[in-house]
Design a protein around this motif. Structure first.
Motif, PDB file in Angstrom:
ATOM      1  N   LYS A  20     -24.240   2.351   7.024  1.00 11.46           N
ATOM      2  CA  LYS A  20     -25.704   2.321   7.026  1.00 11.46           C
ATOM      3  C   LYS A  20     -26.246   2.385   8.451  1.00 11.46           C
ATOM      4  CE  LYS A  20     -29.253   0.212   4.235  1.00 11.46           C
ATOM      5  NZ  LYS A  20     -29.624  -0.912   3.358  1.00 11.46           N
ATOM      6  N   GLN A  21     -25.596   1.702   9.373  1.00 13.81           N
ATOM      7  CA  GLN A  21     -26.034   1.707  10.765  1.00 13.81           C
ATOM      8  C   GLN A  21     -25.819   3.071  11.418  1.00 13.81           C
ATOM      9  OE1 GLN A  21     -24.482  -1.639  12.836  1.00 13.81           O
ATOM     10  NE2 GLN A  21     -25.790  -1.363  14.617  1.00 13.81           N
ATOM     11  N   THR A  22     -24.715   3.737  11.098  1.00 14.27           N
ATOM     12  CA  THR A  22     -24.469   5.073  11.650  1.00 14.27           C
ATOM     13  C   THR A  22     -25.471   6.095  11.123  1.00 14.27           C
ATOM     14  OG1 THR A  22     -22.825   5.405   9.897  1.00 14.27           O
ATOM     15  CG2 THR A  22     -22.002   4.773  12.062  1.00 14.27           C
ATOM     16  N   LEU A  23     -25.860   5.974   9.860  1.00 13.01           N
ATOM     17  CA  LEU A  23     -26.852   6.881   9.292  1.00 13.01           C
ATOM     18  C   LEU A  23     -28.240   6.657   9.893  1.00 13.01           C
ATOM     19  CD1 LEU A  23     -25.777   6.817   5.544  1.00 13.01           C
ATOM     20  CD2 LEU A  23     -25.682   8.790   7.045  1.00 13.01           C
ATOM     21  N   LEU A  24     -28.572   5.410  10.198  1.00 15.06           N
ATOM     22  CA  LEU A  24     -29.869   5.127  10.821  1.00 15.06           C
ATOM     23  C   LEU A  24     -29.959   5.689  12.237  1.00 15.06           C
ATOM     24  CD1 LEU A  24     -30.387   1.437   9.656  1.00 15.06           C
ATOM     25  CD2 LEU A  24     -31.834   3.364   9.036  1.00 15.06           C
ATOM     26  N   GLN A  25     -28.844   5.739  12.934  1.00 12.15           N
ATOM     27  CA  GLN A  25     -28.828   6.242  14.312  1.00 12.15           C
ATOM     28  C   GLN A  25     -28.840   7.761  14.400  1.00 12.15           C
ATOM     29  OE1 GLN A  25     -25.457   4.422  16.163  1.00 12.15           O
ATOM     30  NE2 GLN A  25     -26.385   2.393  16.211  1.00 12.15           N
ATOM     31  N   GLN A  26     -28.581   8.453  13.297  1.00 13.03           N
ATOM     32  CA  GLN A  26     -28.546   9.916  13.327  1.00 13.03           C
ATOM     33  C   GLN A  26     -29.949  10.494  13.407  1.00 13.03           C
ATOM     34  OE1 GLN A  26     -26.276  11.380  10.055  1.00 13.03           O
ATOM     35  NE2 GLN A  26     -24.328  10.658  10.870  1.00 13.03           N
ATOM     36  N   LYS A  27     -30.077  11.588  14.141  1.00 11.34           N
ATOM     37  CA  LYS A  27     -31.371  12.260  14.302  1.00 11.34           C
ATOM     38  C   LYS A  27     -31.631  13.308  13.226  1.00 11.34           C
ATOM     39  CE  LYS A  27     -31.366  11.603  19.296  1.00 11.34           C
ATOM     40  NZ  LYS A  27     -31.341  12.253  20.611  1.00 11.34           N
ATOM     41  N   ASN A  28     -30.594  13.704  12.514  1.00 15.43           N
ATOM     42  CA  ASN A  28     -30.736  14.741  11.486  1.00 15.43           C
ATOM     43  C   ASN A  28     -31.389  14.137  10.237  1.00 15.43           C
ATOM     44  OD1 ASN A  28     -30.523  17.015   9.920  1.00 15.43           O
ATOM     45  ND2 ASN A  28     -28.356  17.339  10.326  1.00 15.43           N
ATOM     46  N   LYS A  29     -32.600  14.572   9.925  1.00 11.28           N
ATOM     47  CA  LYS A  29     -33.335  14.003   8.783  1.00 11.28           C
ATOM     48  C   LYS A  29     -32.757  14.457   7.446  1.00 11.28           C
ATOM     49  CE  LYS A  29     -37.698  13.559  11.245  1.00 11.28           C
ATOM     50  NZ  LYS A  29     -39.118  13.983  11.305  1.00 11.28           N
ATOM     51  N   ARG A  30     -32.180  15.654   7.425  1.00 14.93           N
ATOM     52  CA  ARG A  30     -31.621  16.176   6.173  1.00 14.93           C
ATOM     53  C   ARG A  30     -30.439  15.321   5.704  1.00 14.93           C
ATOM     54  NH1 ARG A  30     -27.585  19.570   4.962  1.00 14.93           N
ATOM     55  NH2 ARG A  30     -27.119  19.957   7.159  1.00 14.93           N
ATOM     56  N   LEU A  31     -29.591  14.930   6.642  1.00 14.06           N
ATOM     57  CA  LEU A  31     -28.458  14.068   6.299  1.00 14.06           C
ATOM     58  C   LEU A  31     -28.919  12.677   5.898  1.00 14.06           C
ATOM     59  CD1 LEU A  31     -25.913  15.054   9.063  1.00 14.06           C
ATOM     60  CD2 LEU A  31     -25.522  15.237   6.630  1.00 14.06           C
ATOM     61  N   LYS A  32     -29.961  12.185   6.561  1.00 10.43           N
ATOM     62  CA  LYS A  32     -30.486  10.863   6.215  1.00 10.43           C
ATOM     63  C   LYS A  32     -31.001  10.827   4.778  1.00 10.43           C
ATOM     64  CE  LYS A  32     -31.856   9.044  10.702  1.00 10.43           C
ATOM     65  NZ  LYS A  32     -32.976   8.594  11.523  1.00 10.43           N
ATOM     66  N   GLN A  33     -31.765  11.838   4.407  1.00 15.77           N
ATOM     67  CA  GLN A  33     -32.302  11.889   3.045  1.00 15.77           C
ATOM     68  C   GLN A  33     -31.206  12.029   1.999  1.00 15.77           C
ATOM     69  OE1 GLN A  33     -35.130  15.073   3.139  1.00 15.77           O
ATOM     70  NE2 GLN A  33     -36.623  13.929   4.360  1.00 15.77           N
ATOM     71  N   LYS A  34     -30.140  12.757   2.324  1.00 13.48           N
ATOM     72  CA  LYS A  34     -29.046  12.960   1.376  1.00 13.48           C
ATOM     73  C   LYS A  34     -28.218  11.704   1.178  1.00 13.48           C
ATOM     74  CE  LYS A  34     -27.692  17.805   1.168  1.00 13.48           C
ATOM     75  NZ  LYS A  34     -26.605  18.753   1.462  1.00 13.48           N
ATOM     76  N   PHE A  35     -27.768  11.098   2.296  1.00 13.52           N
ATOM     77  CA  PHE A  35     -26.709  10.098   2.244  1.00 13.52           C
ATOM     78  C   PHE A  35     -27.159   8.669   2.513  1.00 13.52           C
ATOM     79  CE2 PHE A  35     -24.564  14.044   3.760  1.00 13.52           C
ATOM     80  CZ  PHE A  35     -23.802  14.261   2.619  1.00 13.52           C
ATOM     81  N   GLU A  36     -28.443   8.453   2.796  1.00 10.48           N
ATOM     82  CA  GLU A  36     -28.853   7.099   3.192  1.00 10.48           C
ATOM     83  C   GLU A  36     -28.682   6.092   2.067  1.00 10.48           C
ATOM     84  OE1 GLU A  36     -32.502   5.058   5.711  1.00 10.48           O
ATOM     85  OE2 GLU A  36     -32.747   7.057   4.867  1.00 10.48           O
ATOM     86  N   ARG A  37     -28.909   6.487   0.846  1.00  8.89           N
ATOM     87  CA  ARG A  37     -28.780   5.563  -0.283  1.00  8.89           C
ATOM     88  C   ARG A  37     -27.415   5.641  -0.966  1.00  8.89           C
ATOM     89  NH1 ARG A  37     -34.586   6.215  -3.487  1.00  8.89           N
ATOM     90  NH2 ARG A  37     -35.910   5.455  -1.784  1.00  8.89           N
ATOM     91  N   ILE A  38     -26.859   6.844  -1.058  1.00  6.07           N
ATOM     92  CA  ILE A  38     -25.659   7.041  -1.880  1.00  6.07           C
ATOM     93  C   ILE A  38     -24.385   6.692  -1.122  1.00  6.07           C
ATOM     94  CG2 ILE A  38     -24.345   8.743  -3.214  1.00  6.07           C
ATOM     95  CD1 ILE A  38     -27.085  10.311  -3.353  1.00  6.07           C
ATOM     96  N   LEU A  39     -24.260   7.180   0.118  1.00  6.16           N
ATOM     97  CA  LEU A  39     -22.978   7.136   0.822  1.00  6.16           C
ATOM     98  C   LEU A  39     -22.477   5.719   1.105  1.00  6.16           C
ATOM     99  CD1 LEU A  39     -21.026   9.340   2.073  1.00  6.16           C
ATOM    100  CD2 LEU A  39     -22.014   8.681   4.240  1.00  6.16           C
ATOM    101  N   PRO A  40     -23.276   4.775   1.641  1.00  8.63           N
ATOM    102  CA  PRO A  40     -22.731   3.430   1.901  1.00  8.63           C
ATOM    103  C   PRO A  40     -22.209   2.729   0.662  1.00  8.63           C
ATOM    104  CG  PRO A  40     -24.831   3.713   3.000  1.00  8.63           C
ATOM    105  CD  PRO A  40     -24.674   4.880   2.097  1.00  8.63           C
ATOM    106  N   VAL A  41     -22.970   2.827  -0.437  1.00  8.89           N
ATOM    107  CA  VAL A  41     -22.544   2.167  -1.683  1.00  8.89           C
ATOM    108  C   VAL A  41     -21.299   2.841  -2.250  1.00  8.89           C
ATOM    109  CG1 VAL A  41     -23.262   1.550  -4.035  1.00  8.89           C
ATOM    110  CG2 VAL A  41     -24.908   1.470  -2.178  1.00  8.89           C
ATOM    111  N   ALA A  42     -21.252   4.177  -2.171  1.00  6.48           N
ATOM    112  CA  ALA A  42     -20.123   4.926  -2.745  1.00  6.48           C
ATOM    113  C   ALA A  42     -18.827   4.619  -2.021  1.00  6.48           C
ATOM    114  CB  ALA A  42     -20.423   6.424  -2.680  1.00  6.48           C
ATOM    115  N   ILE A  43     -18.852   4.623  -0.685  1.00  6.53           N
ATOM    116  CA  ILE A  43     -17.605   4.422   0.069  1.00  6.53           C
ATOM    117  C   ILE A  43     -17.151   2.969  -0.008  1.00  6.53           C
ATOM    118  CG2 ILE A  43     -16.577   4.527   2.374  1.00  6.53           C
ATOM    119  CD1 ILE A  43     -18.480   6.908   2.864  1.00  6.53           C
TER     120      ILE A  43
END
Length: 509
Positions: free
Chosen positions: A105-128
């Protein structure tokens, strides 16, 4: 939050169900999860020997440092102690999954790419985090009381503290990981890099906040500065003053860069000093426990002949021979998932030390190119180094595989151009499914030989190496693309005037 909470409950219920049906007797003899270094039965034997006054390192079974003997000396055959152990190992897995969730979650917040944030901000931390917590390999390692869970917990804690720019706690937890096994000491370089990067980002954020508060005062003086600049441009005499100012500014900038470099060097020195300081304290504590027979350290320190007992020839860090030397020299050659047991049995005795040295030195050599290439991505560098350490480990287990997967997926922007995903998934399914049948054919039935198990373990490690190479390839492509984009933005537009004139002349005709 509800989904995450339900997945956590499901993982806890699965572990409790496996303990209730008493499946430890089945999986406790599996070579995929139990090794001479991670076996909990060996620890119980050492505690039993220690209680009867004999040295726990007398035989060739126990190879963990002495502090673990002091921590688990309360373990008995009672039901209370068993459930206490089960709760401890369930909590370790739960904390590991929560740490994975927070780091991603912290790595996704630090990213500047908005497209990746919208895709993975909710799904990726819980999934992994759920992939780690609900994985059958981690559940079986919890069922067997695998001591390798402690090193995984220490590594994840050090990453979490490094992401929060806490150098003291991150080095302390990494020293605990290096205390249990020697190889995690190589992770000190990416951990310090991560701390330095996070501190620089926090400093930039503070500067941005202070500048944003001072905006209205600058707006008032903008017109005055413009007028001054116009006057300076008209007057030739004042141009010299401008040049002097520019020179002073360049000198100030050079001084600032020197100060930044000196601060970075100080952070590096301080981090390395802290790491070896914590590690030395842990070794001294273990020596004290070993001399006092794990009873009372206070009575030993009050003794007037304390220094003589501490530096006595009979008990001067003798546990290092049974712990670190055992791991580095690979004396026990029982079959496991790794490759060293077969290679060292097939080689001549004359070339054994040379082969052991080369195999252990590969990880140290790999640090140099990886750090030079991925120093700007310390979390990814840490994942690469840990994966290379686990692949070339002397006593690996299947529980290391989901841990590696979670570390490699922590930065999704570097994995955009990975290939052959379905091929790797199917390949790992086939290889892992054939490990136990080939072991049974060779050891239990006696119809096969050692080449069956070595071939399938070789294919397993080869598949891990292929995955690592593909991940590095995709990361290098993404990094080069980012550099090219930065160069295009910084470069000035270049206009050609002559072709346009020719085109206009043709149109006029």
């Amino acid at each position: 939050m509800l989904l995450q909470f339900s997945l956590i409950l499901l993982g806890i219920l699965l572990r409790v169900a496996t303990y209730h049906f008493d499946l430890t007797s089945i999986y406790n003899q599996k070579f995929e999860y139990v090794t001479p270094f991670t076996s909990f039965d060996n620890l119980i034997e050492a505690v039993h020997l220690m209680s009867h006054g004999t040295s726990p390192y007398g035989g060739s079974h126990f190879h963990l440092p002495p502090i673990y003997l002091w921590l688990f000396r309360w373990v008995d055959q009672d039901s209370y102690s068993k459930w206490g152990l089960r709760i401890i190992f369930i909590l370790i897995d739960l904390i590991c999954s929560l740490l994975i969730f927070l780091i991603i979650k912290q790595t996704l917040l630090q990213q500047k790419n908005k497209r990746l944030k919208q895709k993975f901000e909710r799904i990726l931390p819980v999934a992994i985090s759920s992939i780690y917590f609900l994985n059958p390999f981690t559940i079986v390692s919890c069922l067997v009381y695998c001591m390798g869970n402690f090193t995984r917990l220490y590594i994840l804690l050090s990453i979490y503290f490094a992401m929060n720019a806490n150098l003291v706690l991150s080095t302390f937890v990494l020293a605990l990981a290096a205390y249990t096994e020697v190889t995690p000491a190589l992770l000190i370089i990416p951990i310090i890099l991560c701390c330095v990067k996070q501190r620089s980002q926090l400093f930039k954020a503070k500067l941005h906040f202070t500048k944003s508060t001072q905006i209205p005062s600058k707006k008032k003086n903008k017109n005055e500065e413009k007028q001054k600049q116009k006057q300076k441009q008209k007057e030739k005499e004042k141009e010299k003053e401008k040049e002097k100012r520019e020179k002073n500014q360049t000198k100030q900038q050079q001084q600032k860069t020197k100060q930044k470099k000196s601060k970075i060097y100080l952070q590096w020195f301080f981090g390395l000093f802290l790491f070896f300081f914590w590690w030395g304290i842990l070794l001294i504590l273990s020596q004290l426990m070993f001399n006092s027979n794990f009873t009372n350290i206070k009575t030993l320190t009050k003794d007037p002949n304390f220094l003589q007992n501490f530096f006595s020839n009979n008990h001067y860090f003798t546990f290092l021979k049974h712990t670190y030397y055992f791991l580095l020299n690979i004396t026990d050659l029982t079959p496991n998932i790794g490759l060293y047991w077969y290679l060292l049995t097939e080689t001549f005795v004359v070339f054994r030390q040379f082969l052991v040295f080369t195999l252990q030195f590969i990880n140290v050599v790999g640090l140099i190119p990886f750090t030079l290439r991925f120093h700007s991505y310390p979390l990814f560098l840490l994942a690469i180094i840990t994966s290379s350490i686990t692949i070339l480990k002397a006593y690996p287990t299947l529980a290391d595989f989901p841990f590696l997967f979670c570390l490699l997926v922590m930065q999704p922007k570097l994995l955009e151009k990975t290939r052959y995903r379905t091929f790797f998934i199917r390949g790992f399914q086939v290889v892992i499914g054939l490990l136990s049948p080939f072991y049974k054919i060779w050891i239990q039935d006696g119809t096969g030989n050692a080449n069956y198990l070595f071939g399938i373990s070789l294919s397993f490690s080869f598949a891990e190496i292929l995955v690592l190479m593909e991940v590095i390839r995709s990361a290098m492509i993404v990094i080069t693309n980012e550099k090219d984009k930065k160069k295009e933005k910084n470069s000035k537009p270049y206009y050609i005037s002559t072709p346009n004139k020719k085109l206009n002349s043709k149109k006029d005709k």
